[in-house]
Design a protein around this motif. Structure first.
Motif, short mmCIF file in Angstrom:
data_model
loop_
_atom_site.label_atom_id
_atom_site.label_comp_id
_atom_site.label_asym_id
_atom_site.label_seq_id
_atom_site.Cartn_x
_atom_site.Cartn_y
_atom_site.Cartn_z
N ASP A 92 1.17 -1.35 0.21
CA ASP A 92 0.70 -0.33 -0.02
C ASP A 92 1.25 1.11 -0.05
N HIS A 104 -6.07 4.35 -2.28
CA HIS A 104 -6.67 4.74 -0.65
C HIS A 104 -7.15 6.08 0.11
N PRO A 159 -3.75 4.94 5.09
CA PRO A 159 -4.92 4.96 4.27
C PRO A 159 -6.32 4.68 5.24
N ARG A 192 -11.53 2.90 1.14
CA ARG A 192 -10.45 2.14 -0.40
C ARG A 192 -12.10 2.12 -1.27
N GLU A 250 -5.83 0.02 -7.16
CA GLU A 250 -5.05 -0.54 -6.19
C GLU A 250 -3.71 -1.95 -6.11
#
Length: 301
Positions: free
Chosen positions: A68, A242, A258, A261, A272
């Motif tokens: 992420d 995110h 984050p 989403r 993502e």
């Protein structure tokens, strides 16, 4: 060099782990990462003197579970305000004031094809509505439009919807956002009315992308692509879907976590990790020439 003078890594790790477990959109992953940070702290992995290096090490661990890219410990060379989100807001305001509000280039190419560059980001709508409306209205008379997002690093989802509203003819469901806080989902729609003049939903539209295109800029490309409204030309984007919030955890360090989403109503998923896949892959440096050629051919046809 900014050092960790008068600061031990432990309080920063403790606070970052707390923010993770309370706010990260994936609670199970948050627990795993919090445990990882504490284990690495115990092992001495964060025993460094430079705050920037410390941030790099922690960020690498934060992103090790699922990649992420919005999840990070961000270093700021200048001291940052303690108020939540203030560090990022001060930084992007400086960028806004030096980029004509995020629309530094509107140009008419041969064949009545316009180029609108949106960079370095899609700024908060309360700032950006006026310059974006002016730029989009100016480009509305073109026969085809190329939106250049190659150097755009993200921004405000409301601004994404604002831009899309100029490129569609009717109110359209663009995206949905799931928020961990309140376990709720909100829909994003294009606007029924816009200030200025729409380019509209029928003339040829191309979006330029690069490996640096990120976050809300990816949403703009992805939304238009999934609706079949635009052809994406260039490179696969970075892959960050995110939305995040930032907390100051040290005078020079900001934890960005984050808190939601994206869920696209057409694909049922988002970009993502995968990025936005271009319809016409090419090197970013060649994307404008390629899109211009495609636009001219489409207009001639």
């Amino acid at each position: 060099m900014t050092t960790l003078t008068k600061l031990q890594p432990a309080p920063v790790i403790d606070e970052t782990a707390r923010l993770l477990t309370e706010h990260y959109v994936f609670p199970d992953t948050a627990e795993q990462l919090a445990a990882l940070l504490h284990r690495r702290l115990t092992e001495g992995a964060y025993d460094v003197d430079d705050a920037e290096e410390f941030a790099r090490l922690v960020t690498a661990d934060l992103q090790s579970a699922n990649g992420d890219r919005h999840l990070r410990l961000k270093h700021h060379a200048d001291p940052v305000p303690p108020k939540q989100g203030a560090a990022n807001l001060a930084s992007i305001r400086r960028d806004f004031d030096t980029s004509l509000g995020g629309a530094p280039r509107v140009e008419l190419l041969n064949g009545a094809v316009a180029v609108l560059e949106l960079t370095p980001m899609l700024f908060p709508l309360e700032w950006a509505a006026e310059p974006l409306s002016a730029a989009l209205t100016l480009a509305s008379r073109a026969q085809a439009l190329i939106i250049d997002l190659r150097a755009n690093r993200g921004g405000d989802p409301d601004t994404v919807a604002f831009v899309c509203s100029y490129l569609l003819d009717e109110r359209t469901h663009l995206n949905s956002m799931y928020w961990r806080a309140g376990n709720r989902t909100e829909q994003s729609w294009s606007l029924p009315h816009v200030p200025g003049t729409r380019f509209g939903g029928t003339k040829p539209l191309y979006v330029l992308s690069s490996a640096n295109t990120f976050s809300a800029a990816e949403e703009l490309a992805y939304d238009l692509q999934q609706l079949g409204r635009a052809v994406v030309v260039g490179e696969r984007t970075r892959g960050g879907a995110h939305p995040c919030e930032g907390w100051t955890v040290h005078p020079h360090l900001e934890a960005t976590v984050p808190v939601g989403r994206a869920i696209n109503p057409v694909s049922g998923t988002n970009w993502e990790g995968t990025g936005v896949q271009p319809d016409v892959p090419c090197a970013a440096a060649d994307a404008l020439t390629q899109a211009h050629t495609l636009a001219l051919a489409q207009l001639a046809g």
